[in-house]
Design a protein around this motif. Structure first.
Motif, PDB file in Angstrom:
ATOM      1  N   SER A  24       0.869  -1.171   0.000  1.00 16.23           N
ATOM      2  CA  SER A  24       0.000   0.000   0.000  1.00 16.23           C
ATOM      3  C   SER A  24       0.908   1.223   0.000  1.00 16.23           C
ATOM      4  N   SER A  25       0.685   2.165  -0.907  1.00 19.14           N
ATOM      5  CA  SER A  25       1.719   3.196  -1.052  1.00 19.14           C
ATOM      6  C   SER A  25       1.186   4.548  -1.490  1.00 19.14           C
ATOM      7  N   HIS A 148      -0.722   6.191   6.729  1.00 15.64           N
ATOM      8  CA  HIS A 148      -1.208   5.771   8.038  1.00 15.64           C
ATOM      9  C   HIS A 148      -2.253   4.679   7.844  1.00 15.64           C
ATOM     10  N   TYR A 149      -2.498   3.910   8.898  1.00 14.12           N
ATOM     11  CA  TYR A 149      -3.485   2.832   8.823  1.00 14.12           C
ATOM     12  C   TYR A 149      -4.853   3.338   8.352  1.00 14.12           C
ATOM     13  N   ASP A 204     -11.561   5.610  12.227  1.00  9.39           N
ATOM     14  CA  ASP A 204     -10.248   6.135  12.587  1.00  9.39           C
ATOM     15  C   ASP A 204      -9.452   4.978  13.192  1.00  9.39           C
ATOM     16  N   LEU A 205      -8.363   4.595  12.533  1.00 13.26           N
ATOM     17  CA  LEU A 205      -7.600   3.427  12.970  1.00 13.26           C
ATOM     18  C   LEU A 205      -6.367   3.797  13.783  1.00 13.26           C
ATOM     19  N   THR A 206      -6.327   5.008  14.315  1.00 15.60           N
ATOM     20  CA  THR A 206      -5.164   5.431  15.083  1.00 15.60           C
ATOM     21  C   THR A 206      -4.919   4.524  16.279  1.00 15.60           C
ATOM     22  N   LEU A 207      -5.953   4.260  17.064  1.00 14.50           N
ATOM     23  CA  LEU A 207      -5.781   3.465  18.276  1.00 14.50           C
ATOM     24  C   LEU A 207      -5.479   2.006  17.958  1.00 14.50           C
TER      25      LEU A 207
END
Length: 270
Positions: A24-25, A148-149, A204-207
């Protein structure tokens, strides 16, 4: 740290011979960095450097997703463009790659398991019989270049489907015209796990990303497992490398217990 040639970057990702790799880029900054250091970034050679790193027993998947089928546009195996980055477009033209068949979530694939992946007939986008299921079974590594995720970690939706999520997402079937690799046209049905926009906020996949990059203790266990992902910096750009088989139980546990509230934040609850 001294500059690393873009052709040598895959050697620093921790890939091994025989790996199955999902790439993924966002390569814009990578391209600029190469130019500033006297190199002309060649996207074909970059893909070939990755293939060289994983060897003939490895498999490389590049997303070539396109969602126009959801809006009544016919999918043409050879002509429907990639909407998920320039490397997918390049891979579709590269002789080493072939495209998988799903009209929404297709991949350009090269390497050992190309035929296996391109023969898949999965109707659902994220099911166990899809390339996402293959990547979990094969301990595939998802390499995120300068992303980022939250931007690209589609594997989460596979985990949601396997967990049977039916609250904040639901299966929706789309019917449309499909032109296969031989030019035959037919009417086909494909499904995708979609978000309930009326009830839930943007994912939101931050956590969850933080969970993946740190030791994790499964429910009912006292022993922490190693991180499923790692973040490294090369030439001042971030690279995330995720072991998808190790990540799957972390994500599934989070989904089932809504532990991070990153996947299903209810609007009415704040």
């Amino acid at each position: 740290m001294a500059y690393i040639s873009y052709l040598d970057l895959p050697k620093h990702w921790g890939l091994e011979k025989g790996d199955s790799v999902l790439l993924s880029s966002d390569i814009m900054q990578l391209t600029f960095t190469s130019m500033r250091n006297g190199e002309r970034f060649d996207r074909d050679k970059f893909l070939e450097a990755i293939l060289d790193t994983i060897g003939p027993d490895g498999t490389l998947l590049i997303p070539t997703f396109n969602w126009d089928f959801c809006h009544g546009v016919a999918f043409d195996y050879h002509k429907t463009p990639c909407k998920t980055g320039s490397l997918g477009t390049v891979a579709l033209r590269h002789p080493a790659f072939r495209r998988t068949q799903h009209p929404l979530y297709s991949f350009a694939v090269a390497g050992k398991d190309q035929q296996l992946l391109c023969a898949m007939q999965n109707q659902s986008s994220f099911s166990d019989d899809s390339p996402f299921g293959y990547l979990e079974r094969q301990h595939g590594k998802n390499v995120l270049i300068n992303l980022h995720y939250t931007d690209c970690f589609t594997f989460v939706h596979h985990c949601e489907e396997v967990c049977g999520v039916n609250t904040y997402r639901f299966q929706k079937t789309f019917t449309g015209q499909y032109i296969d690799a031989e030019g035959n046209e037919s009417t086909r049905n494909y499904s995708m796990l979609v978000r309930s926009y009326e009830l839930y906020e943007e994912t939101d996949l931050t956590l969850i990303g933080e969970k993946l990059e740190n030791p994790w203790t499964p429910e009912g266990s006292s022993e922490a497992l190693p991180p499923a992902a790692r973040l490294i910096t090369l030439n001042n750009l971030p690279y995330r490398i995720v072991d998808l088989a190790a990540a799957a139980p972390v994500i599934k546990d989070d989904i089932l217990h809504n532990a991070s509230r990153g996947l299903c934040k209810h609007k009415l609850q704040g």
